[in-house]
Design an enzyme around this catalytic site. Structure first.
Site, PDB file in Angstrom:
ATOM      1  N   GLN A 137      65.259  63.097  50.865  1.00  0.00           N
ATOM      2  CA  GLN A 137      64.116  63.371  51.734  1.00  0.00           C
ATOM      3  C   GLN A 137      63.815  62.228  52.698  1.00  0.00           C
ATOM      4  O   GLN A 137      63.070  62.406  53.651  1.00  0.00           O
ATOM      5  CB  GLN A 137      62.858  63.682  50.890  1.00  0.00           C
ATOM      6  CG  GLN A 137      62.946  64.964  50.086  1.00  0.00           C
ATOM      7  CD  GLN A 137      62.939  66.228  50.958  1.00  0.00           C
ATOM      8  OE1 GLN A 137      62.625  66.194  52.153  1.00  0.00           O
ATOM      9  NE2 GLN A 137      63.289  67.349  50.358  1.00  0.00           N
ATOM     10  N   GLY A 186      72.819  66.909  53.928  1.00  0.00           N
ATOM     11  CA  GLY A 186      72.824  67.310  55.329  1.00  0.00           C
ATOM     12  C   GLY A 186      71.692  68.234  55.740  1.00  0.00           C
ATOM     13  O   GLY A 186      71.099  68.066  56.809  1.00  0.00           O
ATOM     14  N   CYS A 200      56.640  76.698  39.002  1.00  0.00           N
ATOM     15  CA  CYS A 200      55.466  77.153  38.255  1.00  0.00           C
ATOM     16  C   CYS A 200      54.670  78.135  39.075  1.00  0.00           C
ATOM     17  O   CYS A 200      54.349  79.242  38.665  1.00  0.00           O
ATOM     18  CB  CYS A 200      54.601  75.943  37.912  1.00  0.00           C
ATOM     19  SG  CYS A 200      52.848  76.152  37.988  1.00  0.00           S
ATOM     20  N   THR A 219      72.513  67.624  45.143  1.00  0.00           N
ATOM     21  CA  THR A 219      72.571  67.987  43.717  1.00  0.00           C
ATOM     22  C   THR A 219      73.873  67.470  43.107  1.00  0.00           C
ATOM     23  O   THR A 219      73.863  66.847  42.039  1.00  0.00           O
ATOM     24  CB  THR A 219      72.454  69.515  43.543  1.00  0.00           C
ATOM     25  OG1 THR A 219      71.182  69.927  44.064  1.00  0.00           O
ATOM     26  CG2 THR A 219      72.550  69.921  42.086  1.00  0.00           C
TER      27      THR A 219
HETATM   28  N1  PMP Z   1      66.858  65.636  45.836  1.00  0.00           N
HETATM   29  C1  PMP Z   1      65.746  65.871  46.536  1.00  0.00           C
HETATM   30  C2  PMP Z   1      64.697  64.795  46.616  1.00  0.00           C
HETATM   31  C3  PMP Z   1      65.571  67.084  47.189  1.00  0.00           C
HETATM   32  O1  PMP Z   1      64.452  67.312  47.887  1.00  0.00           O
HETATM   33  C4  PMP Z   1      66.583  68.070  47.100  1.00  0.00           C
HETATM   34  C5  PMP Z   1      66.418  69.419  47.773  1.00  0.00           C
HETATM   35  N2  PMP Z   1      65.216  70.054  47.420  1.00  0.00           N
HETATM   36  C6  PMP Z   1      67.736  67.788  46.359  1.00  0.00           C
HETATM   37  C7  PMP Z   1      67.837  66.555  45.743  1.00  0.00           C
HETATM   38  C8  PMP Z   1      68.858  68.784  46.256  1.00  0.00           C
HETATM   39  O2  PMP Z   1      69.535  68.815  47.476  1.00  0.00           O
HETATM   40  P1  PMP Z   1      70.713  69.835  47.802  1.00  0.00           P
HETATM   41  O3  PMP Z   1      70.061  71.103  48.237  1.00  0.00           O
HETATM   42  O4  PMP Z   1      71.495  69.175  48.908  1.00  0.00           O
HETATM   43  O5  PMP Z   1      71.553  69.999  46.572  1.00  0.00           O
END
Ligand code: PMP
Length: 377
Positions: free
Chosen positions: A180, A200, A327, A75
């Site tokens: 992913q 990670g 949702c 994120t």
């Molecule tokens: N991008 C994708 C494609 C994700 O699947 C995720 C986690 N669901 C994130 C970003 C966010 O990752 P993080 O939990 O490390 O912030």
């Protein structure tokens, strides 16, 4: 019985691997000092940080370790790179309609609707049309592209290699959120595409840690994430979480590309057999099945009943699965991914996502199929 038995939510998070846990403990015990300090112990922590950065860079085939910036997760990396691009490139950013909110919402905030070009995806494959993107780029006005490597909900793979080549030719920056992809698919080529995000906890490396790979040549000046102290060569302020970084790198190095290829070949048939059974015997409709997908992911529309009821029933039977969107968790927000895949509101409420791990057995996939076929009764 393993603690992860029946766990089919690996796209949400994964348990730390034994090697990652051992690396975390050892680093916390021996190198808890601040890596930026100037005394001997801190120097030791600083050297470990440098070694970890070099090992991660090497795994991606990158010569210059300074292109790796450690972050608190995907994120943060996605938010920061989108903000950086919004400030440093002219024109619009192009993103697939199925991006993760950490990209999509950041784009909305930093570029705004007027500077965003949404790329539709094919309902059968979940992938964008590269030829259409090429047309858009050649018309001008697109200053950057961000496209995820693999979708967290459907598992659909985006043609990131082709998109990266297009962007390279057009001399516009490209970012791929590979949260992913990394840990599931071979990494070859990822180090060369531009900006790359990793996380990670998606591959057994622990939560709250991730990284951003920077391109060799940065557009519009150097990238800055958090501002403040001089950490991460001035790219991201804040004391590094060294034990977490050590755990993440340990998990990443557990499998080379060949092993990841073997893993995909071994695991995909288990998922495919699961899908064949729920499609034939229950009439479930699998999403994005017409294109290449992650080997571990299956998202499908059930023929009847609310997904939250299915989730609760499966949970009672010992299986952890996901509805894949806010949702369906009862918050009333339509899932952008499902909308982009052509689902209506009623169908969205019947969607489940299951995602296995590297150690998920054929028997577990088969047991999950049995549990789904057991219905809501
Ligand atoms: N991008 C994708 C494609 C994700 O699947 C995720 C986690 N669901 C994130 C970003 C966010 O990752 P993080 O939990 O490390 O912030």
């Amino acid at each position: 019985m393993s603690a992860t038995r029946g766990y089919f939510d690996h796209n949400a998070t994964t348990p730390m691997t034994a090697a990652a846990r051992a690396a975390w403990l050892e680093t916390e015990e021996r190198h808890w000092h601040n890596p930026s300090g100037l005394y001997r112990e801190a120097g030791g922590a600083g050297r470990v940080l440098g070694d970890l950065r070099a090992e991660l860079a090497d795994r991606f085939g990158i010569d210059d370790p300074e292109r790796v910036v450690f972050t608190s997760g995907a994120t943060e990396a996605n938010n920061a790179v989108v903000r950086h691009l919004a400030e440093s490139v002219p024109g619009r950013i192009a993103i697939p309609e199925v991006e993760h909110p950490s990209v999509a919402v950041a784009v909305e905030g930093c570029f705004g609707k007027g500077r965003t070009c949404f790329l539709p995806v094919d309902w059968g494959t979940g992938a964008v049309d590269v030829a259409k993107l090429a047309e858009g780029i050649s018309r001008g006005g697109i200053g950057a592209v961000s496209a995820m490597a693999a979708n967290n909900e459907t598992g659909a793979l985006q043609p990131w290699r082709e998109i990266a080549a297009l962007c390279r030719e057009a001399r516009i920056p490209f970012h791929t959120d590979a949260a992913q992809w990394i840990g599931k698919m071979p990494l070859a080529g990822l180090g060369e595409v531009g900006y790359v995000t990793g996380s990670g906890h998606k591959f057994g490396g622990g939560k709250g840690v991730g990284f951003l790979i920077l391109p060799e040549e940065e557009p519009g000046g150097p990238f800055h994430g958090f501002v403040g102290g001089p950490q991460e060569h001035g790219r991201r302020a804040g004391t590094e979480n060294l034990p977490a970084i050590a755990a993440m790198v340990a998990a990443l190095l557990e499998r080379d590309d060949e092993a990841l290829g073997v893993l995909a070949e071994r695991q995909a048939p288990f998922r495919d057999a699961f899908e064949a059974r729920i499609a034939e015997e229950l009439g479930a409709r699998v999403l994005a099945e017409k294109g290449p997908r992650l080997w571990n992911t299956s998202m499908f529309v059930l023929p009847h009943g609310k997904n939250v009821k299915w989730l609760a029933r499966l949970s009672q039977r010992g299986f952890a699965v996901s509805t894949g969107s806010a949702c369906s968790a009862g918050k009333g927000n339509p899932s952008a991914v499902m909308m982009a895949m052509g689902l209506d509101y009623e169908e969205m409420g019947r969607v489940l996502r299951v995602s296995g791990g590297a150690g998920t057995t054929e028997e577990e996939w088969s047991d999950l199929a049995g549990a789904v076929l057991g219905g809501l009764g």
